[in-house]
Design an enzyme around this catalytic site. Structure first.
Site, PDB file in Angstrom:
ATOM      1  N   ILE A  61       0.932  -1.236   0.199  1.00 48.63           N
ATOM      2  CA  ILE A  61      -0.043  -0.082  -0.017  1.00 48.63           C
ATOM      3  C   ILE A  61       0.903   1.257  -0.087  1.00 48.63           C
ATOM      4  O   ILE A  61       2.001   1.223   0.613  1.00 48.63           O
ATOM      5  CB  ILE A  61      -0.895   0.067   1.290  1.00 48.63           C
ATOM      6  CG1 ILE A  61      -2.151   1.197   1.211  1.00 48.63           C
ATOM      7  CG2 ILE A  61      -0.211  -0.201   2.426  1.00 48.63           C
ATOM      8  CD1 ILE A  61      -3.079   0.961   2.248  1.00 48.63           C
ATOM      9  N   CYS A  62       0.290   2.286  -0.640  1.00 44.67           N
ATOM     10  CA  CYS A  62       1.000   3.813  -0.658  1.00 44.67           C
ATOM     11  C   CYS A  62       2.288   3.467  -1.188  1.00 44.67           C
ATOM     12  O   CYS A  62       2.374   3.103  -2.319  1.00 44.67           O
ATOM     13  CB  CYS A  62       0.980   4.024   0.897  1.00 44.67           C
ATOM     14  SG  CYS A  62       1.337   5.904   1.076  1.00 44.67           S
ATOM     15  N   GLY A  63       3.400   4.088  -0.637  1.00 49.93           N
ATOM     16  CA  GLY A  63       4.767   4.286  -1.016  1.00 49.93           C
ATOM     17  C   GLY A  63       5.517   2.799  -1.067  1.00 49.93           C
ATOM     18  O   GLY A  63       6.427   2.997  -1.976  1.00 49.93           O
TER      19      GLY A  63
END
Length: 198
Positions: A101-103
């Site tokens: 998730i995300c970065g």
């Protein structure tokens, strides 16, 4: 099925992105083990200090049901977290799911793991900045599952959890949909479905 899930933790780890996932996995019989670069304490983005259960070098795909990679500022400021992306490759090569998730999606992009798999992230141009070759596989969606790989953007912790639960068989069908509607949409009718005996 192995009932151990490995949650990557490192400095600047975005605490809020995996709370739904880990809480509900634990409630359904999975053991969540934290994995750091070493077993030295890390500090999350929210200022919480976590003592990892294991060091990254000590985990093996055969000992896990899933590897979760969370967002962190460190994904975008250097190569400190590249070993976690390499570990994700090891897991995927062994047929063990990885959820990012995300970065963490940018870390997987740099490792080449998104070149041939459907995926999502914060926005497409965030991943384009990694110079990866998977742009045609980018999907503008809350969360995406492609085989053993789950990806989501930073604003979608509930959709991320839903995909993990589906992949591990925690919830299925109507109950999976009800769980999502309860936690994403605050739908009170979903609570009854989720807690029914069927």
């Amino acid at each position: 099925m192995n009932r151990t899930v490995h949650l990557a933790v490192y400095d600047t780890y975005a605490d809020w992105e995996t709370g739904h996932t880990t809480a509900h996995l634990t409630q359904h019989g999975f053991a969540v083990k934290t994995v750091g670069p070493t077993t030295e304490t890390v500090t999350t983005m929210g200022g919480l200090r976590i003592q990892p259960d294991l060091a990254l070098d000590d985990i093996r795909p055969g000992d896990s049901a899933l590897l979760i990679l969370t967002g962190a500022h460190l994904w975008d400021t250097g190569d400190d977290l590249a070993p976690f992306a390499r570990k994700a490759r090891e897991f995927l090569d062994a047929g063990v799911p990885v959820a990012a998730i995300c970065g963490a999606t940018a870390g997987l992009a740099r490792e080449g793991l998104l070149d041939d798999r459907d995926h999502t992230s914060a926005v497409s141009f965030y991943l384009d900045a990694t110079s990866y070759k998977g742009g045609e596989h980018y999907r503008d969606a809350d969360a995406v599952t492609d085989g053993d790989l789950i990806t989501a953007g930073p604003t979608e912790p509930v959709a991320f959890a839903r995909e993990v639960f589906a992949r591990l068989g925690v919830y299925e069908g109507e109950k999976l949909d009800a769980w999502y509607r309860l936690f994403h949409d605050s739908d009170p009718a979903a609570f009854e479905i989720l807690n029914s005996g069927s």
